[in-house]
Write a protein that holds these residues in place. Structure first.
Motif, PDB file in Angstrom:
ATOM      1  N   LEU A  85       0.981  -1.449   0.088  1.00  0.00           N
ATOM      2  CA  LEU A  85       0.223  -0.144  -0.171  1.00  0.00           C
ATOM      3  C   LEU A  85       0.737   1.244   0.037  1.00  0.00           C
ATOM      4  O   LEU A  85       0.658   2.229  -0.526  1.00  0.00           O
ATOM      5  CB  LEU A  85      -0.830  -0.107   1.348  1.00  0.00           C
ATOM      6  N   SER A  86       2.027   1.121   0.715  1.00  0.00           N
ATOM      7  CA  SER A  86       2.838   2.213   0.617  1.00  0.00           C
ATOM      8  C   SER A  86       3.676   2.513  -0.539  1.00  0.00           C
ATOM      9  O   SER A  86       3.556   3.675  -1.111  1.00  0.00           O
ATOM     10  CB  SER A  86       3.908   2.310   1.788  1.00  0.00           C
ATOM     11  N   PHE A  87       4.016   1.555  -1.301  1.00  0.00           N
ATOM     12  CA  PHE A  87       4.523   1.614  -2.721  1.00  0.00           C
ATOM     13  C   PHE A  87       3.316   2.042  -3.676  1.00  0.00           C
ATOM     14  O   PHE A  87       3.826   2.970  -4.420  1.00  0.00           O
ATOM     15  CB  PHE A  87       5.018   0.379  -3.157  1.00  0.00           C
ATOM     16  N   ALA A  88       2.213   1.814  -3.491  1.00  0.00           N
ATOM     17  CA  ALA A  88       1.290   2.008  -4.423  1.00  0.00           C
ATOM     18  C   ALA A  88       0.958   3.805  -4.116  1.00  0.00           C
ATOM     19  O   ALA A  88       0.652   4.507  -5.193  1.00  0.00           O
ATOM     20  CB  ALA A  88      -0.125   1.360  -4.041  1.00  0.00           C
ATOM     21  N   GLN A  89       0.911   4.071  -2.927  1.00  0.00           N
ATOM     22  CA  GLN A  89       0.638   5.443  -2.617  1.00  0.00           C
ATOM     23  C   GLN A  89       1.862   6.422  -3.104  1.00  0.00           C
ATOM     24  O   GLN A  89       1.866   7.470  -3.791  1.00  0.00           O
ATOM     25  CB  GLN A  89       0.530   5.812  -1.222  1.00  0.00           C
TER      26      GLN A  89
END
Length: 190
Positions: free
Chosen positions: A9-13
């Motif tokens: 989720l952090s990488f996607a953000q």
């Protein structure tokens, strides 16, 4: 598992914000080139064979050849066309990143086989196919001052990465659909 989901989720953000930054930089470059035409006189456009996106780089002493063209030799309409195509691709990447974030949030909240995830994968697959079409065709028209002639190039090369992405998303949509059916069967038995 929640650690991996949080990391994804952090990488996607981060990817979403990189896409936004790219769009802002591209828009600023276009506006600067229209308001101050001398700004682009040192920039070259590399023509990538096979319809891929163009590469723009700064080169003060470079000459036009078969693979590079000065941005100043492009007309305003051609500049708009290039930036429109790049903007559409960036916009589709942004939409895909939003859907990816939504799917990851649903998985984190244990709504894995939720109907929303299935439709998200289908949307991403369609957007990937649109990107494949946009990435397969390349058109360029420019004026070569040395030869006092206008050149036009049209090329086609299938964007296999985008096609593979779309196929993977369609497969994931079907897998999640079957997972939802199995989950409903399990809940009905209990």
């Amino acid at each position: 598992m929640s650690k991996n989901i949080t990391l994804a989720l952090s990488f996607a953000q981060i990817f979403k914000w990189i896409v936004i930054a790219l769009f802002i930089l591209m828009t600023a470059f276009l506006l600067t080139s229209l308001l101050a035409p001398d700004f682009i006189s040192d920039y070259m456009l590399e023509i990538v064979k096979g319809g891929g996106p163009y590469n723009i780089f700064k080169c003060e002493d470079c000459q036009d050849n078969d693979m590079t063209v000065h941005l100043s030799s492009l007309g305003t309409g051609m500049l708009f066309w290039i930036f429109l195509m790049m903007g559409l691709r960036i916009g589709l990447l942004y939409l895909i990143s939003l859907e990816t974030i939504q799917v990851l949030k649903n998985v984190r909240d244990l709504n894995t086989f939720y109907e929303g995830n299935i439709s998200s994968f289908r949307k991403m697959a369609v957007w990937g196919l649109i990107m494949a079409v946009l990435g397969s065709f390349s058109f360029l028209s420019y004026f070569n001052a040395d030869q006092n002639q206008v050149f036009e190039r049209l090329s086609f090369s299938p964007a296999l990465g985008a096609i593979g992405f779309s196929l993977a998303c369609f497969v994931l949509a079907e897998v999640f659909k079957e997972g939802r059916v199995l989950q409903e069967d399990k809940e009905s038995i209990l």
